[in-house]
Scaffold this motif. Structure first.
Motif, mmCIF file in Angstrom:
data_model
loop_
_atom_site.group_PDB
_atom_site.id
_atom_site.type_symbol
_atom_site.label_atom_id
_atom_site.label_comp_id
_atom_site.label_asym_id
_atom_site.label_seq_id
_atom_site.Cartn_x
_atom_site.Cartn_y
_atom_site.Cartn_z
ATOM 1 N N GLY A 84 4.134 11.265 -0.080
ATOM 2 C CA GLY A 84 3.023 10.563 0.832
ATOM 3 C C GLY A 84 3.860 9.526 1.466
ATOM 4 O O GLY A 84 4.752 8.721 1.718
ATOM 5 N N ILE A 85 3.095 9.246 2.325
ATOM 6 C CA ILE A 85 3.013 8.289 3.852
ATOM 7 C C ILE A 85 1.769 7.384 3.641
ATOM 8 O O ILE A 85 0.730 7.943 3.747
ATOM 9 N N ARG A 86 2.300 5.585 3.776
ATOM 10 C CA ARG A 86 0.872 4.979 4.483
ATOM 11 C C ARG A 86 2.226 4.005 4.864
ATOM 12 O O ARG A 86 2.993 3.230 5.240
ATOM 13 N N PHE A 87 0.640 4.028 6.355
ATOM 14 C CA PHE A 87 0.985 3.669 7.833
ATOM 15 C C PHE A 87 0.441 2.184 7.809
ATOM 16 O O PHE A 87 -1.035 3.023 7.872
ATOM 17 N N ASN A 88 1.254 1.343 7.927
ATOM 18 C CA ASN A 88 0.029 -0.355 7.954
ATOM 19 C C ASN A 88 0.380 -0.814 10.038
ATOM 20 O O ASN A 88 1.651 -1.123 9.597
ATOM 21 N N GLN A 89 -0.251 -1.364 10.627
ATOM 22 C CA GLN A 89 -0.193 -1.948 11.654
ATOM 23 C C GLN A 89 -0.938 -2.950 12.354
ATOM 24 O O GLN A 89 -2.461 -2.095 12.652
ATOM 25 N N SER A 90 -0.867 -4.008 11.952
ATOM 26 C CA SER A 90 -2.094 -4.801 12.587
ATOM 27 C C SER A 90 -1.261 -5.826 13.939
ATOM 28 O O SER A 90 -0.633 -6.485 13.881
ATOM 29 N N ASP A 91 -2.446 -6.595 14.114
ATOM 30 C CA ASP A 91 -1.746 -7.569 15.407
ATOM 31 C C ASP A 91 -2.921 -8.424 15.333
ATOM 32 O O ASP A 91 -3.602 -7.474 15.451
ATOM 33 N N ASP A 92 -2.766 -10.010 15.658
ATOM 34 C CA ASP A 92 -4.002 -10.072 15.556
ATOM 35 C C ASP A 92 -3.267 -11.790 16.756
ATOM 36 O O ASP A 92 -2.267 -12.459 16.457
ATOM 37 N N GLY A 93 -4.266 -12.253 17.214
ATOM 38 C CA GLY A 93 -3.700 -13.454 17.667
ATOM 39 C C GLY A 93 -4.648 -14.881 18.463
ATOM 40 O O GLY A 93 -6.224 -14.152 19.201
ATOM 41 N N GLY A 94 -4.640 -16.070 19.073
ATOM 42 C CA GLY A 94 -5.204 -16.476 19.949
ATOM 43 C C GLY A 94 -5.644 -18.120 19.286
ATOM 44 O O GLY A 94 -5.014 -18.285 18.222
ATOM 45 N N GLU A 95 -6.791 -18.824 19.741
ATOM 46 C CA GLU A 95 -7.249 -20.206 19.245
ATOM 47 C C GLU A 95 -7.790 -20.198 17.950
ATOM 48 O O GLU A 95 -8.795 -19.240 17.548
ATOM 49 N N ALA B 185 4.110 -1.919 8.022
ATOM 50 C CA ALA B 185 4.855 -1.967 6.798
ATOM 51 C C ALA B 185 3.860 -0.617 6.430
ATOM 52 O O ALA B 185 3.621 0.583 7.412
ATOM 53 N N VAL B 186 5.505 0.747 6.078
ATOM 54 C CA VAL B 186 5.170 2.001 5.925
ATOM 55 C C VAL B 186 5.541 2.199 4.315
ATOM 56 O O VAL B 186 6.906 1.725 4.187
ATOM 57 N N GLY B 187 5.499 3.111 3.632
ATOM 58 C CA GLY B 187 5.487 2.781 1.786
ATOM 59 C C GLY B 187 5.516 4.465 2.095
ATOM 60 O O GLY B 187 4.575 4.907 2.798
ATOM 61 N N LEU B 188 7.116 4.660 1.390
ATOM 62 C CA LEU B 188 6.608 6.250 1.356
ATOM 63 C C LEU B 188 7.409 6.032 -0.567
ATOM 64 O O LEU B 188 7.133 5.736 -0.700
ATOM 65 N N ASP B 189 6.348 7.969 -0.434
ATOM 66 C CA ASP B 189 6.908 7.902 -2.720
ATOM 67 C C ASP B 189 6.569 9.271 -2.751
ATOM 68 O O ASP B 189 5.992 10.205 -2.361
ATOM 69 N N TRP B 190 7.559 9.668 -3.711
ATOM 70 C CA TRP B 190 7.221 11.011 -4.410
ATOM 71 C C TRP B 190 7.498 11.710 -5.452
ATOM 72 O O TRP B 190 7.686 10.311 -6.225
ATOM 73 N N ARG B 191 5.892 11.678 -6.196
ATOM 74 C CA ARG B 191 5.689 11.948 -7.733
ATOM 75 C C ARG B 191 5.815 13.327 -7.887
ATOM 76 O O ARG B 191 5.083 14.435 -7.792
ATOM 77 N N LYS C 183 0.652 -0.942 -0.034
ATOM 78 C CA LYS C 183 -0.004 0.031 -0.069
ATOM 79 C C LYS C 183 0.904 1.574 -0.338
ATOM 80 O O LYS C 183 1.570 1.403 0.884
ATOM 81 N N HIS C 184 0.930 2.276 -0.812
ATOM 82 C CA HIS C 184 1.019 3.086 -0.694
ATOM 83 C C HIS C 184 0.310 4.697 -0.558
ATOM 84 O O HIS C 184 -1.497 4.419 -0.840
ATOM 85 N N ALA C 185 0.352 5.827 -0.653
ATOM 86 C CA ALA C 185 -1.446 7.009 0.098
ATOM 87 C C ALA C 185 -1.447 7.263 -0.885
ATOM 88 O O ALA C 185 -0.973 7.556 -2.186
ATOM 89 N N ASP C 186 -3.316 7.150 -1.025
ATOM 90 C CA ASP C 186 -4.058 7.880 -2.545
ATOM 91 C C ASP C 186 -4.278 9.015 -2.325
ATOM 92 O O ASP C 186 -3.842 9.942 -1.323
ATOM 93 N N ASP C 187 -4.890 9.811 -2.996
ATOM 94 C CA ASP C 187 -4.912 10.766 -3.277
ATOM 95 C C ASP C 187 -5.951 11.485 -2.133
ATOM 96 O O ASP C 187 -5.915 12.589 -1.384
ATOM 97 N N LYS C 188 -6.594 10.786 -0.922
ATOM 98 C CA LYS C 188 -7.720 10.842 -0.399
ATOM 99 C C LYS C 188 -6.716 10.744 1.238
ATOM 100 O O LYS C 188 -6.314 9.486 1.282
#
Length: 739
Positions: free
Chosen positions: A242-253, A267-273, A205-210
């Motif tokens: 643009g910057i896009r940051f994703n952080q997810s954690d899950d666990g269990g049975e 995950a960190v996605g950086l871009d220059w247009r 993933k990278h940053a969208d316009d919105k």
């Protein structure tokens, strides 16, 4: 078995109070939600066919023209399947214009399926893919057109060797590209030596316009809980950065008895247009821990009855720990009108360790025995590609010229210990816990494993797509020079095998477009594919020579705007690989020829109804088999028929509510080359719902999904001579809030 593989989508009619619904959802949203859907208090349809949430505000007259959708962002109705994607050395292409069979799935499709991994998503969505080892077995290997694609050979942002090795979690993925057929010319050669039948590429993933600030909480019926934060912003006078940051954690049975799983993604996605210059940088960290996970197993003499859908074959001391750290950078520069230079590269460090118990079933005695395998595996890889692309005309003929090169380097370190075989008796239905068996043999140092394999794949490619008759006829001709170098070492550090081979493989593709939205295509492709290293216990570490695969394909694509279809006929040949279930020795002998036909449908044929559906037939024959009696038999683990139907429907009398259902069918598969053992056809039904509204002025979407709703117990795959079970009924409930 993964342990061994490691060495490898208005009319108000009902009198329902919208405010009451919103109050109820608000209470349920602290912190985990209940419900299902896509809409709201008032609804409008966006360019992808989904409904958008609107607040009950005073009427305001607005007059403005909407921004056009960039060609590379266009999708079929519903926004689940893209019309263009990036195709390796060819760059971003409209898929109707290329002589290959490619499907590109969007982040929206993945999110609405609530798929936890890329393999989970593809198997539930595409009629050309099955996962030969499910997520309860520590690895996801893909079967495409009857040939296997190891998870090692999935590419990420177009680069091989950098993807998390055993499974790819979906939270940071913006797109999944499925290339069906031999693709070495377009993408280069993967380091793991698989992918003759097709390839999978994931884009981060990278940053969208919105601007985006999205929080998702989820819970499963078995007790897994998790949270996912997704934030995207653009900055600068023209939103260049643009910057896009994703952080997810899950666990269990999990839904499998006694099995526990813990997942983490950063995950960190950086871009220059810029006007001419475009830059990207990506960081991805993924960690998975599976305790007492259900494994695959071998069977001789007979195929045992299928245990309960939730049964585990694992012992309490079994576990798998998978950790990957990845960094990538890329640049594109338009150095002249119509001409672009590009380069991208990255590195990955993988660290895996675990203890596994793999049962072996004997039909003669109707008993199962097992042993313990403990492994330590580390992998360091680098990957890079670069080149130039340009467009120009010579008289009435247009040209799309491409010149590129790539390199993948992988260093693998491993050590292992075995218990005695058989170390203990076991039961597939009622597993009795036993103490952890003692070591009986092994090799290498588990605390500091040494190098067992080094692979370097280099290639250079050149191609030209010539357009005739105003690009109604597109002819692609080209070649790729591939060099495959592989060295293997014993666990003492002594070199045990090596090959270094180069070959030039041609590509020929033809597209004829009788009209703008209809194309007929043909391709002939070849590839030099790494022979690989045996991961079977009987001859673990044996190096196989590289081989040349060949493909012929004829197909057609039809774009009706909001709805599209495709059909393809294909033939692929490659040397056959077989693992003897008794000796556990893997060998190559003769070849396997797969012929088949595929049909696909995707988009929104009727407003409010979104489909992804299709079927495929594959005739997989063994030719010149290692055992003459097996000549002409069906290849191991290749079902003749596959079918998927996935529908997503907006309920017309309940604004904001959508329901969905999917049917997945797989025909019989053989377990052995002699075709004396087989598993029956299986089908799976998934159901779900989705509801979108606003709570306190914030967009809220609730999703519910039930996979394998009947809780059917079935053998899912026999690929490679290993039996694996399908996942039991699994319920996921999530709430997504966009701040």
């Amino acid at each position: 078995m993964a342990a061994l593989d490691s060495n490898r989508h208005i009319r108000p009619v009902l009198s329902v109070s919208a405010s009451a619904v919103r109050r109820a959802l608000f209470l349920l949203s602290m912190p985990i939600a209940f419900g299902a859907g896509v809409a709201h208090a008032q609804s409008s349809t966006d360019t992808t066919g989904d409904t958008k949430t609107q607040s009950a505000l005073p009427g305001v007259a607005v007059s403005a023209s909407s921004a056009p959708v960039a060609p590379e962002q266009a999708t079929f109705g519903g926004g689940q399947v893209a019309k263009a994607t990036s195709l390796g050395v060819l760059g971003t292409q409209q898929l109707i214009n290329v002589p290959f069979s490619v499907t590109s799935y969007t982040a929206k499709a993945i999110q609405n399926k609530q798929s936890q991994t890329v393999g989970d998503f593809l198997q539930a969505t595409d009629p050309n893919v099955r996962v030969s080892m499910n997520s309860g077995q520590f690895a996801e290997n893909y079967t495409i057109r009857g040939f296997q694609l190891y998870s090692d050979d999935v590419s990420i942002n177009g680069l091989f060797g950098l993807t998390p090795r055993q499974m790819v979690l979906s939270d940071a993925v913006s797109r999944v590209d499925l290339f069906k057929g031999t693709n070495a010319f377009v993408n280069g050669a993967p380091a793991g030596g698989t992918g003759v039948g097709g390839g999978v590429n994931v884009e981060l993933k990278h940053a969208d316009d919105k601007p985006l600030t999205e929080v998702t909480t989820k819970v499963s019926g078995s007790g897994q809980v998790g949270a996912h934060l997704d934030v995207g912003r653009r900055f600068g006078s023209n939103d260049q950065f643009g910057i896009r940051f994703n952080q997810s954690d899950d666990g269990g049975e999990t839904a499998v008895d006694k099995q526990k799983q813990y997942n983490k993604t950063t995950a960190v996605g950086l871009d220059w247009r810029g006007e001419k210059l475009r830059l990207t940088a990506d960081f991805l960290y993924q960690r998975m821990k599976i305790d007492q996970g259900r494994t695959t197993f071998t069977a001789t003499g007979a195929v045992p009855s299928v245990p309960s859908a939730t049964s585990t074959f694992a012992q309490p001391w079994t576990n798998s720990n998978l950790e990957d750290t990845i960094g990538m950078v890329g640049a594109e520069y338009d150095f002249a009108p119509g001409w672009t230079a590009y380069v991208k590269g990255g590195a990955r460090h993988g660290n895996e360790h675990g203890s596994y118990s793999s049962p072996a079933y004997s039909g003669a005695t109707n008993t199962a025995t097992a042993y313990r395998l403990t492994t330590a595996f580390k992998e360091d890889s680098t990957s890079a590609m670069g080149g130039i692309r340009g467009k120009f005309n010579t008289g009435p003929v247009s040209h799309q010229f491409n010149l590129g090169g790539s390199i993948v380097s992988v260093d693998q370190k491993s050590a292992y210990t075995f218990s005695a075989f058989p170390a203990f008796n076991t039961d597939l239905s009622n597993v009795v816990d036993v103490p952890r068996p003692a070591d009986a043999s092994g090799a290498g140092n588990l605390g500091d494993p040494g190098t067992i394999e080094q692979v370097v794949n280099r290639s250079i490619s050149v191609s030209d797509t010539l357009g005739f008759l105003n690009d109604r006829v597109l002819l692609t001709v080209g070649a790729r020079r591939q060099e495959l170098r592989q060295q293997t070492y014993g666990y003492t550090g002594t070199q045990s095998g090596m090959y270094d081979q180069s070959v030039t493989t041609p590509i020929f593709g033809l597209v004829v477009k009788p009209q703008d939205n209809l194309s007929v295509y043909f391709n002939r492709a070849e590839a030099l594919v790494q022979g690989g290293v045996s991961s079977s216990a009987g001859n673990i570490g044996q190096v196989f020579a590289p081989y040349r695969s060949r493909q012929l394909e004829l197909g057609s694509k039809y774009d009706l705007g909001r709805f599209g279809t495709n059909v393809a006929l294909f033939q692929i040949e490659q040397p056959a690989t077989y693992t003897d279930p008794t000796t556990l020795v893997t060998s190559q002998g003769g070849k396997q020829r797969n012929r088949g036909v595929e049909v696909g449908f995707y988009g929104e044929p009727i407003k409010g109804l979104r489909l992804t559906a299709g079927a495929s037939y594959t005739d997989a024959k063994l030719l010149k088999a290692s055992t003459a009696a097996n000549d002409g038999n069906t290849g191991v683990g290749v079902p003749a028929w596959l079918a998927n139907i996935s529908a997503d429907y907006d309920i017309p009398h309940v604004p904001g509510l959508a329901v969905n259902a999917a049917w997945i069918y797989t025909s019989r598969q053989y377990l052995d080359e002699a075709n004396t053992l087989s598993i029956g056809a299986w089908s799976r039904f998934d159901v779900g719902a989705r509801y979108a509204t606003q709570v306190l002025g914030k967009d809220v979407t609730v999703r519910a999904t039930v996979q394998n709703v009947a809780n059917r117990s079935y053998w899912a795959s026999t690929y490679g001579g290993y039996l694996s079970m399908g996942n039991p009924r699994t319920f996921w409930l999530s709430l997504t809030t966009d701040f």
